[in-house]
Write a protein that holds these residues in place. Structure first.
Motif, PDB file in Angstrom:
ATOM      1  N   ARG A  66       4.333  61.168  57.939  1.00 50.49           N
ATOM      2  CA  ARG A  66       5.630  60.569  58.192  1.00 50.49           C
ATOM      3  C   ARG A  66       5.555  59.070  57.926  1.00 50.49           C
ATOM      4  O   ARG A  66       4.480  58.521  57.701  1.00 50.49           O
ATOM      5  CB  ARG A  66       6.103  60.870  59.631  1.00 50.49           C
ATOM      6  CG  ARG A  66       4.949  60.699  60.614  1.00 50.49           C
ATOM      7  CD  ARG A  66       5.217  59.972  61.836  1.00 50.49           C
ATOM      8  NE  ARG A  66       5.922  58.756  61.679  1.00 50.49           N
ATOM      9  CZ  ARG A  66       5.349  57.576  61.438  1.00 50.49           C
ATOM     10  NH1 ARG A  66       4.055  57.459  61.256  1.00 50.49           N
ATOM     11  NH2 ARG A  66       6.088  56.492  61.359  1.00 50.49           N
ATOM     12  N   ARG A  96      13.132  65.570  53.517  1.00 57.69           N
ATOM     13  CA  ARG A  96      13.698  64.615  54.479  1.00 57.69           C
ATOM     14  C   ARG A  96      14.661  63.701  53.703  1.00 57.69           C
ATOM     15  O   ARG A  96      14.263  63.068  52.721  1.00 57.69           O
ATOM     16  CB  ARG A  96      12.599  63.781  55.158  1.00 57.69           C
ATOM     17  CG  ARG A  96      11.677  64.631  56.032  1.00 57.69           C
ATOM     18  CD  ARG A  96      10.845  63.793  56.965  1.00 57.69           C
ATOM     19  NE  ARG A  96      11.625  63.273  58.084  1.00 57.69           N
ATOM     20  CZ  ARG A  96      11.174  62.319  58.908  1.00 57.69           C
ATOM     21  NH1 ARG A  96       9.986  61.770  58.708  1.00 57.69           N
ATOM     22  NH2 ARG A  96      11.916  61.912  59.918  1.00 57.69           N
ATOM     23  N   ASN A 108      16.486  52.799  59.849  1.00 60.90           N
ATOM     24  CA  ASN A 108      15.128  52.922  60.406  1.00 60.90           C
ATOM     25  C   ASN A 108      15.232  53.853  61.611  1.00 60.90           C
ATOM     26  O   ASN A 108      16.324  54.318  61.969  1.00 60.90           O
ATOM     27  CB  ASN A 108      14.566  51.542  60.786  1.00 60.90           C
ATOM     28  CG  ASN A 108      13.066  51.591  61.044  1.00 60.90           C
ATOM     29  OD1 ASN A 108      12.307  52.141  60.240  1.00 60.90           O
ATOM     30  ND2 ASN A 108      12.628  51.046  62.161  1.00 60.90           N
ATOM     31  N   LYS A 109      14.113  54.118  62.243  1.00 59.47           N
ATOM     32  CA  LYS A 109      14.054  55.061  63.361  1.00 59.47           C
ATOM     33  C   LYS A 109      15.180  54.835  64.369  1.00 59.47           C
ATOM     34  O   LYS A 109      15.500  53.696  64.699  1.00 59.47           O
ATOM     35  CB  LYS A 109      12.684  54.918  64.025  1.00 59.47           C
ATOM     36  CG  LYS A 109      12.439  55.775  65.240  1.00 59.47           C
ATOM     37  CD  LYS A 109      12.695  57.251  65.018  1.00 59.47           C
ATOM     38  CE  LYS A 109      11.950  57.843  63.851  1.00 59.47           C
ATOM     39  NZ  LYS A 109      12.476  59.169  63.449  1.00 59.47           N
TER      40      LYS A 109
HETATM   41  O1  MRU Z   1      10.677  59.918  61.480  1.00 60.32           O
HETATM   42  P1  MRU Z   1       9.595  58.994  61.012  1.00 60.32           P
HETATM   43  O2  MRU Z   1       8.446  58.897  61.981  1.00 60.32           O
HETATM   44  O3  MRU Z   1       9.154  59.279  59.600  1.00 60.32           O
HETATM   45  O4  MRU Z   1      10.296  57.565  61.004  1.00 60.32           O
HETATM   46  C1  MRU Z   1       9.563  56.474  60.499  1.00 60.32           C
HETATM   47  C2  MRU Z   1      10.248  55.192  60.645  1.00 60.32           C
HETATM   48  O5  MRU Z   1      11.413  55.093  60.969  1.00 60.32           O
HETATM   49  C3  MRU Z   1       9.449  54.001  60.233  1.00 60.32           C
HETATM   50  O6  MRU Z   1       9.765  52.913  61.024  1.00 60.32           O
HETATM   51  C4  MRU Z   1       9.781  53.702  58.767  1.00 60.32           C
HETATM   52  O7  MRU Z   1       9.571  54.833  57.956  1.00 60.32           O
HETATM   53  C5  MRU Z   1       9.010  52.600  58.219  1.00 60.32           C
HETATM   54  S1  MRU Z   1       7.397  53.120  57.838  1.00 60.32           S
HETATM   55  C6  MRU Z   1       6.512  51.928  57.074  1.00 60.32           C
END
Ligand code: MRU
Length: 347
Positions: A49, A92, A250-251
Motif C-alpha cells: 500500500r 485501487r 490522501n488518507k
Molecule cells: O490506503 P493506503 O494505506 O494505501 O493509503 C496511503 C496513503 O494515504 C499515503 O499517505 C499516501 O499513499 C502517500 S504514500 C507515500
C-alpha cells in the motif's frame, strides 16, 4: 533502513517479494507473487500500500501477467496485455501512481514497435525495474528537498504512512524526517493512529522506531489539543493524487488535519513524487475516491467494536483543498500550489 516493502527476485523467471503490511508490526512475513492475480489481491488487501509502492508493485504485476501470455503476434499479445493492465489499474482507484506505472509500461512497449513477443516481454520487465529504481532515487531527492523545513527541537506531525513501507525507497513525508535526522537535527514526530486501518500506529510508528526517530503515537482525536498547545510546528503528509489546482487526495482524515493546521497557523506540506500529480484533473472534485468494506470501521484489528448490523461510512481518502497546503515537497524542490502548473508542466 531495515525492511524493504518490495523486491524483485532474480531475472526474467523471477518473482515479486512483497512485505505483507497487513501483519505489521507483529509479524514480518513476505508474499511471494508469481502471477498477476496475487499482486492484484495484495494491492486490494493493502498488503502492499501507499501510492508509489502500489505503482512499483503493479509494474511487476504486469510483467508477471505478460510472461504467461502465449500469443503468436505482437498485436495479439498487446491486446491481452491491455486486459491485464486494466485489471491491475482497477485494484485501487484513488492513487494515480498505479495507473501511471501501468500506462508508462504499456506506452513503452507500444513505442518499441517490435516484431517479437519475447522482446516485448523483456521490455516490460526492464521498464518495471526502471520505475522501481527511479522511485528509490526520487524518495531520497524528496527527503533532501524538504529536510531544511525541520529545525532542532521541533515537534512535527505526519499522517497515515508515507514512509519506506509506502514506497520502494525511504518514503515521501518520512524521507524528509530521515534526511533531517541524517543532517543531525533532533526533533519529535507525532503520529496519529489513522483509523480505520491504523497505518499510523501499525506502520509509521513501527518504521520510525526501527530507524531510531523520536516518535510519539496519539489517537486521531488528540491532534487539535496538541496543536493548540503549540507542540506541533510543522505537518508533512504524503499524497495519493494531486490535481492541476493543487487539491490533494490522501488518507481519510488528512483534510481535518489540514483544517486544524490552518486554524493554528501551522505550515502544512505535502511530500510527493511528480508521478502523483494528475494534470488531467482540474480539481479535487474529479478524483475518484475508493470506498472500502464497512467492517474496517465496525471492527478494530478484526474484532467488532460496534453492535451487529450497525451500518458504517468508509471512504479510504479525502481531498484537502490547495488553499490549506503551503507547498509540495517534490524531487524537483518545494513548489507552491499557485506555481504548480508553471513549474511542473513546463520544466
Ligand atoms: O490506503 P493506503 O494505506 O494505501 O493509503 C496511503 C496513503 O494515504 C499515503 O499517505 C499516501 O499513499 C502517500 S504514500 C507515500
Amino acid at each position: 533502513m531495515k525492511v524493504k516493502s518490495l523486491e524483485w527476485i532474480k531475472g526474467e523467471n523471477g518473482y515479486l517479494k512483497l512485505l505483507d503490511q497487513t501483519l505489521l508490526p507483529h509479524k514480518v512475513r513476505y508474499i511471494i507473487c508469481k502471477n498477476t492475480d496475487i499482486v492484484y489481491r495484495a494491492i486490494q488487501a493493502l498488503a502492499v500500500r501507499g501510492a508509489p509502492a502500489i505503482g512499483v508493485a503493479a509494474g511487476y504485476g504486469l510483467y508477471l501477467g505478460a510472461r504467461c501470455i502465449k500469443a503468436k503476434t505482437p498485436g495479439e499479445f498487446l491486446k491481452r496485455l491491455e486486459i491485464i493492465a486494466q485489471k491491475l489499474i482497477s485494484a485501487r482507484p484513488t492513487a494515480v501512481n498505479l495507473a501511471w506505472a501501468v500506462n508508462r509500461i504499456s506506452s513503452s512497449v507500444h513505442k518499441l514497435n517490435s516484431s517479437s513477443v519475447s522482446e516485448i516481454k523483456k521490455q516490460i520487465l526492464l521498464e518495471a525495474k526502471a520505475i522501481h529504481r527511479e522511485d528509490i532515487v526520487t524518495c531520497d531527492k524528496i527527503g533532501k528537498s524538504g529536510s531544511g523545513l525541520i529545525r532542532n527541537g521541533m515537534g512535527v506531525l505526519t499522517y497515515c504512512n508515507a514512509g519506506l513501507l509506502a514506497t520502494a525507497g525511504s518514503g515521501t513525508a518520512l524521507a524528509v524526517f530521515y534526511q533531517a535526522k541524517k543532517e543531525g537535527r533532533k526533533f519529535k514526530v507525532y503520529v496519529p493512529e489513522t483509523r480505520p486501518l491504523l497505518q499510523g500506529a501499525r506502520l509509521t510508528a513501527w518504521e520510525l522506531k526501527q530507524n531510531k526517530l523520536d516518535v510519539i503515537l496519539l489517537c486521531d482525536n488528540m491532534i487539535g489539543k496538541l496543536m493548540s498547545e503549540r507542540k506541533i510546528k510543522l505537518v508533512v503528509t504524503g499524497a495519493d493524487r494531486i490535481t492541476a489546482n493543487g487539491d490533494t487526495a490522501n488518507k481519510i482524515g488528512t483534510y481535518q488535519v489540514a483544517l486544524m493546521a490552518h486554524h493554528h497557523r501551522i505550515p502544512f506540506y505535502v511530500a510527493a513524487p511528480l508521478s502523483t500529480f494528475d494534470f488531467k484533473l482540474r480539481t479535487g472534485k474529479e478524483i475518484p475516491i475508493e470506498f472500502r468494506p464497512e467492517t474496517e470501521v465496525t471492527c478494530i484489528a478484526g474484532k467488532p467494536v460496534a453492535a451487529k448490523g450497525v451500518p458504517a461510512y468508509n471512504p479510504a481518502f479525502d481531498v484537502t483543498p490547495s488553499e490549506f497546503i503551503k507547498g509540495f515537497i517534490t524531487e524537483k524542490g518545494i513548489i507552491t500550489p499557485s506555481h504548480l502548473y508553471k513549474e511542473i508542466v513546463h520544466v
